[in-house]
Design a protein around this motif. Sequence first.
Motif, PDB file in Angstrom:
ATOM      1  N   SER A   1      52.623 -51.386  15.053  1.00 31.02           N
ATOM      2  CA  SER A   1      51.365 -51.560  14.337  1.00 31.02           C
ATOM      3  C   SER A   1      50.234 -51.983  15.272  1.00 31.02           C
ATOM      4  N   LEU A   2      50.481 -52.962  16.139  1.00 25.59           N
ATOM      5  CA  LEU A   2      49.428 -53.446  17.030  1.00 25.59           C
ATOM      6  C   LEU A   2      48.949 -52.336  17.958  1.00 25.59           C
ATOM      7  N   THR A   3      49.879 -51.534  18.460  1.00 29.42           N
ATOM      8  CA  THR A   3      49.492 -50.425  19.335  1.00 29.42           C
ATOM      9  C   THR A   3      48.571 -49.451  18.612  1.00 29.42           C
ATOM     10  N   LYS A   4      48.894 -49.134  17.368  1.00 29.71           N
ATOM     11  CA  LYS A   4      48.063 -48.203  16.596  1.00 29.71           C
ATOM     12  C   LYS A   4      46.677 -48.783  16.340  1.00 29.71           C
ATOM     13  N   PHE A   5      46.611 -50.064  16.002  1.00 31.68           N
ATOM     14  CA  PHE A   5      45.304 -50.695  15.795  1.00 31.68           C
ATOM     15  C   PHE A   5      44.507 -50.725  17.094  1.00 31.68           C
ATOM     16  N   ARG A   6      45.159 -51.026  18.202  1.00 31.00           N
ATOM     17  CA  ARG A   6      44.456 -51.080  19.487  1.00 31.00           C
ATOM     18  C   ARG A   6      43.911 -49.711  19.890  1.00 31.00           C
ATOM     19  N   ASN A   7      44.663 -48.653  19.618  1.00 28.47           N
ATOM     20  CA  ASN A   7      44.215 -47.314  20.015  1.00 28.47           C
ATOM     21  C   ASN A   7      42.864 -46.975  19.407  1.00 28.47           C
ATOM     22  N   VAL A   8      42.681 -47.336  18.147  1.00 28.39           N
ATOM     23  CA  VAL A   8      41.433 -47.012  17.449  1.00 28.39           C
ATOM     24  C   VAL A   8      40.398 -48.123  17.598  1.00 28.39           C
ATOM     25  N   ASN A   9      40.790 -49.339  17.248  1.00 29.16           N
ATOM     26  CA  ASN A   9      39.825 -50.435  17.132  1.00 29.16           C
ATOM     27  C   ASN A   9      39.397 -51.019  18.473  1.00 29.16           C
ATOM     28  N   VAL A  10      40.250 -50.922  19.474  1.00 29.00           N
ATOM     29  CA  VAL A  10      39.888 -51.453  20.790  1.00 29.00           C
ATOM     30  C   VAL A  10      39.508 -50.310  21.730  1.00 29.00           C
ATOM     31  N   SER A  11      40.482 -49.446  22.063  1.00 31.72           N
ATOM     32  CA  SER A  11      40.195 -48.349  22.996  1.00 31.72           C
ATOM     33  C   SER A  11      39.115 -47.425  22.462  1.00 31.72           C
ATOM     34  N   GLY A  12      39.206 -47.079  21.169  1.00 28.00           N
ATOM     35  CA  GLY A  12      38.209 -46.187  20.591  1.00 28.00           C
ATOM     36  C   GLY A  12      36.814 -46.778  20.571  1.00 28.00           C
ATOM     37  N   THR A  13      36.731 -48.049  20.193  1.00 29.47           N
ATOM     38  CA  THR A  13      35.428 -48.715  20.142  1.00 29.47           C
ATOM     39  C   THR A  13      34.812 -48.853  21.527  1.00 29.47           C
ATOM     40  N   LEU A  14      35.609 -49.314  22.491  1.00 24.30           N
ATOM     41  CA  LEU A  14      35.070 -49.551  23.835  1.00 24.30           C
ATOM     42  C   LEU A  14      34.745 -48.241  24.549  1.00 24.30           C
ATOM     43  N   ASN A  15      35.500 -47.191  24.261  1.00 19.78           N
ATOM     44  CA  ASN A  15      35.186 -45.879  24.827  1.00 19.78           C
ATOM     45  C   ASN A  15      33.825 -45.395  24.324  1.00 19.78           C
ATOM     46  N   LEU A  16      33.584 -45.531  23.021  1.00 15.60           N
ATOM     47  CA  LEU A  16      32.283 -45.161  22.460  1.00 15.60           C
ATOM     48  C   LEU A  16      31.177 -46.020  23.053  1.00 15.60           C
ATOM     49  N   ALA A  17      31.420 -47.313  23.158  1.00 18.60           N
ATOM     50  CA  ALA A  17      30.386 -48.223  23.665  1.00 18.60           C
ATOM     51  C   ALA A  17      30.053 -47.940  25.131  1.00 18.60           C
ATOM     52  N   ARG A  18      31.060 -47.635  25.935  1.00 21.11           N
ATOM     53  CA  ARG A  18      30.799 -47.326  27.352  1.00 21.11           C
ATOM     54  C   ARG A  18      29.958 -46.067  27.487  1.00 21.11           C
ATOM     55  N   GLN A  19      30.298 -45.046  26.706  1.00 23.23           N
ATOM     56  CA  GLN A  19      29.510 -43.818  26.769  1.00 23.23           C
ATOM     57  C   GLN A  19      28.094 -44.054  26.237  1.00 23.23           C
ATOM     58  N   ALA A  20      27.973 -44.911  25.225  1.00 17.75           N
ATOM     59  CA  ALA A  20      26.642 -45.232  24.693  1.00 17.75           C
ATOM     60  C   ALA A  20      25.792 -45.941  25.745  1.00 17.75           C
ATOM     61  N   ALA A  21      26.396 -46.909  26.439  1.00 18.83           N
ATOM     62  CA  ALA A  21      25.660 -47.634  27.476  1.00 18.83           C
ATOM     63  C   ALA A  21      25.254 -46.702  28.608  1.00 18.83           C
ATOM     64  N   ALA A  22      26.149 -45.799  28.983  1.00 17.23           N
ATOM     65  CA  ALA A  22      25.876 -44.892  30.095  1.00 17.23           C
ATOM     66  C   ALA A  22      24.736 -43.938  29.806  1.00 17.23           C
ATOM     67  N   ILE A  23      24.565 -43.578  28.539  1.00 13.36           N
ATOM     68  CA  ILE A  23      23.526 -42.609  28.184  1.00 13.36           C
ATOM     69  C   ILE A  23      22.211 -43.291  27.828  1.00 13.36           C
ATOM     70  N   GLY A  24      22.221 -44.646  27.758  1.00 14.75           N
ATOM     71  CA  GLY A  24      20.979 -45.373  27.541  1.00 14.75           C
ATOM     72  C   GLY A  24      20.746 -45.877  26.129  1.00 14.75           C
ATOM     73  N   VAL A  25      21.785 -45.952  25.304  1.00 15.64           N
ATOM     74  CA  VAL A  25      21.636 -46.526  23.965  1.00 15.64           C
ATOM     75  C   VAL A  25      21.208 -47.982  24.086  1.00 15.64           C
ATOM     76  N   LYS A  26      20.250 -48.389  23.276  1.00 18.33           N
ATOM     77  CA  LYS A  26      19.685 -49.733  23.404  1.00 18.33           C
ATOM     78  C   LYS A  26      20.546 -50.804  22.724  1.00 18.33           C
ATOM     79  N   ARG A  27      21.104 -50.473  21.565  1.00 17.99           N
ATOM     80  CA  ARG A  27      21.831 -51.496  20.794  1.00 17.99           C
ATOM     81  C   ARG A  27      23.066 -50.891  20.142  1.00 17.99           C
ATOM     82  N   PHE A  28      24.148 -51.657  20.134  1.00 17.57           N
ATOM     83  CA  PHE A  28      25.424 -51.244  19.555  1.00 17.57           C
ATOM     84  C   PHE A  28      25.808 -52.293  18.516  1.00 17.57           C
TER      85      PHE A  28
END
Length: 321
Positions: free
Chosen positions: A85-112
């Motif tokens: 269960s923890l692995t499944k939650f981490r895949n989406v809620n941690v890895s998925g969130t931080l992957n989106l946030a890193r790409q957002a920061a790299a492209i110049g998004v102001k606020r997350f």
Amino acid sequence: MNKILLTGSTGFIGRAVYKRLLLDAQYELLLAARSCMDDLPESIVQCQISDIDGATEWQSALEAVDVVIHYAARVHVMDDHASDSLTKFRNVNVSGTLNLARQAAAIGVKRFISISSIKVNGEKTLPGQPYTPDDALVPMDPYAISKLEAERGLCALAAETGMEVVIIRPVLVYGPGVKAIFRSMMSWLSKGVPLPLGGIDNKRSLVALDNLVDLMVTCINHPAAANQTFLVSDGEDLSTSELLRRMAAALGVPARLLPVPAVLLDAGAALLGQRAMAQRLCGSLQVDIGKTCELLNWSPPVSVDQALRKTAKHFLECRAK
């Protein structure tokens, strides 16, 4: 005009957010979800994202975006005992969130803006000791652990990149279309089922969908929201007994509540393997929204009774179809 990317736009909260933003001409919307919706104005762009994890490609969706509101998540399921269960939650809620946030920061998004959960703080509070954003955090299940890890990763990314991060931890959200325990309670009351919940002397914070959405929209542009964590509720805490009485009034039915002692309910729930349900009905969980109100000059725009009436109206209309 602010361009906003909203994830989880087909969910209970996501739908309410985009409908609210549609009313304001200053926002250009891009909705990301597993499936596209057919009932949207042509002005809204949709982006189909089949899975959210550490490998999801967001570059095209993030082009010219000013603010990301990230609501999509693997959600909490009561009594989830899966070994991975923890692995499944981490895949989406941690890895998925931080992957989106890193790409957002790299492209110049102001606020997350990330929608987390009060479960990061813990599962229950003592009388007169509501949770605050600065309390020691005690996540008790895989979902809450994954949400905390995502929060910490976002804060580290904000410090590293300069992208502003806003974290919102809602309590139980209710409103038109609500499901799970809240809908079950409305169903029990509307059918006249006697409930052994008339003697519950707890205190729980809840948040109406309209109040949560109003805070989320406030955090899009408010300068004081940058790099802050906010708790949100209706600002009025209720016992389960009082909630049921006021819910019954909204439904236009009598509340048939029996004053069974909480200790007996807890014992019965333990025998039936329903301890988590008993904790939600009998335990206390309060939050202090003082920081949210003071820092943002914000207050919940909808009262508990107004929100209950709106929720009950939708429930009764759906049941009549």
